[in-house]
Design a protein around this motif. Structure first.
Motif, PDB file in Angstrom:
ATOM      1  N   ARG A 244       0.768   2.090 -11.175  1.00  0.00           N
ATOM      2  CA  ARG A 244       0.867   3.424 -11.775  1.00  0.00           C
ATOM      3  C   ARG A 244      -0.426   4.211 -11.585  1.00  0.00           C
ATOM      4  O   ARG A 244      -0.402   5.443 -11.509  1.00  0.00           O
ATOM      5  N   THR A 245      -1.550   3.532 -11.520  1.00  0.00           N
ATOM      6  CA  THR A 245      -2.838   4.218 -11.361  1.00  0.00           C
ATOM      7  C   THR A 245      -3.430   4.059  -9.964  1.00  0.00           C
ATOM      8  O   THR A 245      -4.312   4.816  -9.583  1.00  0.00           O
ATOM      9  N   HIS A 246      -2.961   3.068  -9.199  1.00  0.00           N
ATOM     10  CA  HIS A 246      -3.484   2.808  -7.857  1.00  0.00           C
ATOM     11  C   HIS A 246      -2.319   2.597  -6.889  1.00  0.00           C
ATOM     12  O   HIS A 246      -2.277   1.615  -6.158  1.00  0.00           O
ATOM     13  N   SER A 247      -1.368   3.519  -6.879  1.00  0.00           N
ATOM     14  CA  SER A 247      -0.170   3.319  -6.054  1.00  0.00           C
ATOM     15  C   SER A 247      -0.505   3.257  -4.570  1.00  0.00           C
ATOM     16  O   SER A 247       0.147   2.523  -3.819  1.00  0.00           O
ATOM     17  N   GLU A 248      -1.510   4.008  -4.118  1.00  0.00           N
ATOM     18  CA  GLU A 248      -1.830   3.996  -2.700  1.00  0.00           C
ATOM     19  C   GLU A 248      -2.319   2.618  -2.258  1.00  0.00           C
ATOM     20  O   GLU A 248      -2.158   2.237  -1.088  1.00  0.00           O
TER      21      GLU A 248
ATOM     22  N   GLY B 139       1.077 -10.462   5.083  1.00  0.00           N
ATOM     23  CA  GLY B 139       2.423 -10.705   5.572  1.00  0.00           C
ATOM     24  C   GLY B 139       2.451 -11.702   6.719  1.00  0.00           C
ATOM     25  O   GLY B 139       3.404 -12.478   6.861  1.00  0.00           O
ATOM     26  N   ALA B 140       1.411 -11.696   7.561  1.00  0.00           N
ATOM     27  CA  ALA B 140       1.350 -12.629   8.679  1.00  0.00           C
ATOM     28  C   ALA B 140       1.192 -14.070   8.209  1.00  0.00           C
ATOM     29  O   ALA B 140       1.546 -15.009   8.925  1.00  0.00           O
ATOM     30  N   ARG B 141       0.682 -14.240   6.996  1.00  0.00           N
ATOM     31  CA  ARG B 141       0.474 -15.592   6.465  1.00  0.00           C
ATOM     32  C   ARG B 141       1.624 -16.074   5.588  1.00  0.00           C
ATOM     33  O   ARG B 141       1.645 -17.240   5.190  1.00  0.00           O
ATOM     34  N   LEU B 142       2.552 -15.184   5.280  1.00  0.00           N
ATOM     35  CA  LEU B 142       3.660 -15.561   4.417  1.00  0.00           C
ATOM     36  C   LEU B 142       4.640 -16.471   5.148  1.00  0.00           C
ATOM     37  O   LEU B 142       4.958 -16.248   6.310  1.00  0.00           O
ATOM     38  N   ASP B 143       5.106 -17.478   4.435  1.00  0.00           N
ATOM     39  CA  ASP B 143       6.183 -18.309   4.955  1.00  0.00           C
ATOM     40  C   ASP B 143       7.492 -17.626   4.582  1.00  0.00           C
ATOM     41  O   ASP B 143       8.251 -18.078   3.721  1.00  0.00           O
ATOM     42  N   ALA B 144       7.731 -16.499   5.235  1.00  0.00           N
ATOM     43  CA  ALA B 144       8.833 -15.616   4.842  1.00  0.00           C
ATOM     44  C   ALA B 144      10.076 -15.891   5.666  1.00  0.00           C
ATOM     45  O   ALA B 144      10.108 -16.766   6.533  1.00  0.00           O
ATOM     46  N   VAL B 145      11.100 -15.103   5.369  1.00  0.00           N
ATOM     47  CA  VAL B 145      12.392 -15.257   6.017  1.00  0.00           C
ATOM     48  C   VAL B 145      12.257 -15.176   7.538  1.00  0.00           C
ATOM     49  O   VAL B 145      11.451 -14.411   8.067  1.00  0.00           O
ATOM     50  N   ASP B 146      13.041 -15.999   8.221  1.00  0.00           N
ATOM     51  CA  ASP B 146      13.035 -16.021   9.682  1.00  0.00           C
ATOM     52  C   ASP B 146      14.433 -15.638  10.157  1.00  0.00           C
ATOM     53  O   ASP B 146      15.345 -16.464  10.196  1.00  0.00           O
TER      54      ASP B 146
ATOM     55  N   VAL C 261      -2.637  -1.047   3.607  1.00  0.00           N
ATOM     56  CA  VAL C 261      -1.570  -1.390   4.548  1.00  0.00           C
ATOM     57  C   VAL C 261      -2.054  -2.472   5.516  1.00  0.00           C
ATOM     58  O   VAL C 261      -1.323  -3.432   5.815  1.00  0.00           O
ATOM     59  N   ALA C 262      -3.289  -2.341   6.007  1.00  0.00           N
ATOM     60  CA  ALA C 262      -3.843  -3.352   6.913  1.00  0.00           C
ATOM     61  C   ALA C 262      -3.951  -4.705   6.212  1.00  0.00           C
ATOM     62  O   ALA C 262      -3.638  -5.751   6.799  1.00  0.00           O
ATOM     63  N   ALA C 263      -4.387  -4.687   4.948  1.00  0.00           N
ATOM     64  CA  ALA C 263      -4.476  -5.935   4.191  1.00  0.00           C
ATOM     65  C   ALA C 263      -3.098  -6.541   3.974  1.00  0.00           C
ATOM     66  O   ALA C 263      -2.914  -7.759   4.059  1.00  0.00           O
ATOM     67  N   GLY C 264      -2.109  -5.682   3.706  1.00  0.00           N
ATOM     68  CA  GLY C 264      -0.748  -6.166   3.535  1.00  0.00           C
ATOM     69  C   GLY C 264      -0.209  -6.812   4.801  1.00  0.00           C
ATOM     70  O   GLY C 264       0.505  -7.821   4.738  1.00  0.00           O
ATOM     71  N   ARG C 265      -0.545  -6.239   5.940  1.00  0.00           N
ATOM     72  CA  ARG C 265      -0.114  -6.834   7.203  1.00  0.00           C
ATOM     73  C   ARG C 265      -0.734  -8.217   7.387  1.00  0.00           C
ATOM     74  O   ARG C 265      -0.067  -9.167   7.832  1.00  0.00           O
ATOM     75  N   THR C 266      -2.014  -8.345   7.074  1.00  0.00           N
ATOM     76  CA  THR C 266      -2.672  -9.647   7.182  1.00  0.00           C
ATOM     77  C   THR C 266      -2.017 -10.662   6.258  1.00  0.00           C
ATOM     78  O   THR C 266      -1.776 -11.816   6.633  1.00  0.00           O
TER      79      THR C 266
ATOM     80  N   VAL D 210      -0.226  -2.195   0.147  1.00  0.00           N
ATOM     81  CA  VAL D 210      -0.185  -3.623   0.465  1.00  0.00           C
ATOM     82  C   VAL D 210       1.257  -4.082   0.659  1.00  0.00           C
ATOM     83  O   VAL D 210       1.583  -4.787   1.613  1.00  0.00           O
ATOM     84  N   HIS D 211       2.143  -3.665  -0.251  1.00  0.00           N
ATOM     85  CA  HIS D 211       3.543  -4.068  -0.151  1.00  0.00           C
ATOM     86  C   HIS D 211       4.181  -3.522   1.122  1.00  0.00           C
ATOM     87  O   HIS D 211       4.959  -4.213   1.788  1.00  0.00           O
ATOM     88  N   LEU D 212       3.851  -2.290   1.467  1.00  0.00           N
ATOM     89  CA  LEU D 212       4.390  -1.702   2.694  1.00  0.00           C
ATOM     90  C   LEU D 212       3.908  -2.465   3.919  1.00  0.00           C
ATOM     91  O   LEU D 212       4.681  -2.727   4.853  1.00  0.00           O
ATOM     92  N   GLY D 213       2.638  -2.835   3.924  1.00  0.00           N
ATOM     93  CA  GLY D 213       2.103  -3.610   5.039  1.00  0.00           C
ATOM     94  C   GLY D 213       2.785  -4.957   5.186  1.00  0.00           C
ATOM     95  O   GLY D 213       3.064  -5.407   6.303  1.00  0.00           O
ATOM     96  N   GLN D 214       3.071  -5.607   4.052  1.00  0.00           N
ATOM     97  CA  GLN D 214       3.782  -6.876   4.102  1.00  0.00           C
ATOM     98  C   GLN D 214       5.158  -6.715   4.750  1.00  0.00           C
ATOM     99  O   GLN D 214       5.550  -7.498   5.617  1.00  0.00           O
ATOM    100  N   ILE D 215       5.888  -5.698   4.305  1.00  0.00           N
ATOM    101  CA  ILE D 215       7.234  -5.478   4.819  1.00  0.00           C
ATOM    102  C   ILE D 215       7.204  -5.189   6.318  1.00  0.00           C
ATOM    103  O   ILE D 215       7.975  -5.764   7.096  1.00  0.00           O
ATOM    104  N   ARG D 216       6.305  -4.304   6.737  1.00  0.00           N
ATOM    105  CA  ARG D 216       6.238  -3.950   8.158  1.00  0.00           C
ATOM    106  C   ARG D 216       5.889  -5.164   9.013  1.00  0.00           C
ATOM    107  O   ARG D 216       6.470  -5.375  10.083  1.00  0.00           O
ATOM    108  N   GLU D 217       4.949  -5.978   8.545  1.00  0.00           N
ATOM    109  CA  GLU D 217       4.523  -7.144   9.319  1.00  0.00           C
ATOM    110  C   GLU D 217       5.652  -8.159   9.462  1.00  0.00           C
ATOM    111  O   GLU D 217       5.897  -8.678  10.560  1.00  0.00           O
TER     112      GLU D 217
END
Length: 254
Positions: A163-167, A106-113, A99-104, A172-179
């Motif tokens: 499927r084998t490493h969902s956590e 997500g902070a670098r994504l040129d995502a929706v504003d 989750v922490a990695a996903g947040r990092t 990571v995906h959850l961290g991206q969304i939250r960030e």
């Protein structure tokens, strides 16, 4: 191709598949007519985004044509697996690190504003982000309420690893969304959960609006004893109601 939602979805599904899929299978997954699917697959093939494979027929008839996404990043799946294995054996710590990695990330994504001033705006941001990341999201109005919104993720670029490493992958995906939500102004009252594999090919993002927390500790009574809530100010429901057991959750969530 970028301006075609049906083709983006087909490509995302093929990227998440473990083997080539034919037009009929893709039509069943997407709900499109098989002729429409074949048209989009022809375009993707001409753009060198998918590759055709001859597959054995089902029963009598001509061989089928299967389609597989062209992998632009050689060894990406293997690299992701190696990195996931380096996070240690404890699932909870692996999840927190992911989750922490996903947040990092997500902070670098040129995502929706887009300002997040309510549940509807938050849902639009998540749908747009998930689409850009290749998850082929679908809105689910049947599960929406004034306090909750559901978004169906029908594809995943790392589905087999998830499927084998969902956590790790889903963390990571959850961290991206939250960030991205917080970067657009989402407040702490907006809770984001990710439910992986509620169906074999489906994950669900749940957005929930929660009541503001009272900063003043709450004092409650249960079984004739005074119980002081933690610093968050909430008394667990099982203590407020005088119950000893809490129903177990039926699906994994973060």
């Amino acid at each position: 191709m970028s301006d075609s939602w049906p083709r983006r979805r087909l490509l995302a599904i093929l990227r998440g598949a473990s083997e080539p899929l034919d037009a009929q299978e893709l039509a069943r997954i997407t709900g499109q007519h098989v002729t429409t699917v074949r048209f989009h697959l022809d375009v993707l093939t001409k753009e060198s985004l998918v590759r055709q494979f001859q597959q054995p027929p089902r029963g009598r008839g001509r061989p089928r044509i299967g389609y597989s996404a062209v992998q632009r990043s050689v060894g990406y799946q293997e690299l992701a697996l190696v990195l996931a294995d380096q996070l240690g054996p404890d699932p909870r710590r692996r999840q927190e690190a992911a989750v922490a990695a996903g947040r990092t990330w997500g902070a670098r994504l040129d995502a929706v504003d887009k300002p997040v001033e309510g549940l509807d705006a938050a849902k639009e941001v998540v749908v747009t982000l998930a689409s850009e990341l290749g998850f082929a999201p679908e809105r689910d109005p049947s599960g929406d309420t004034e306090a909750q919104a559901l978004i169906r993720l029908t594809a995943c670029p790392l589905r087999e690893l998830a499927r084998t490493h969902s956590e790790v992958v889903c963390g990571v995906h959850l961290g991206q969304i939250r960030e991205v939500l917080e970067r657009n102004g989402a407040r702490e009252e907006l809770n984001v959960r990710l439910h992986p594999f509620v169906e074999p090919e489906l994950c669900v993002v749940r957005l929930e609006m929660q009541a503001r927390r009272d900063p003043t500790p709450v004092v409650a009574e249960a079984n004739s004893e005074r119980i002081v809530a933690p610093s968050g100010g909430r008394v667990p429901p099982q203590l407020r109601n005088g119950e000893a057991n809490v129903a177990k959750q039926t699906s994994q969530q973060w």
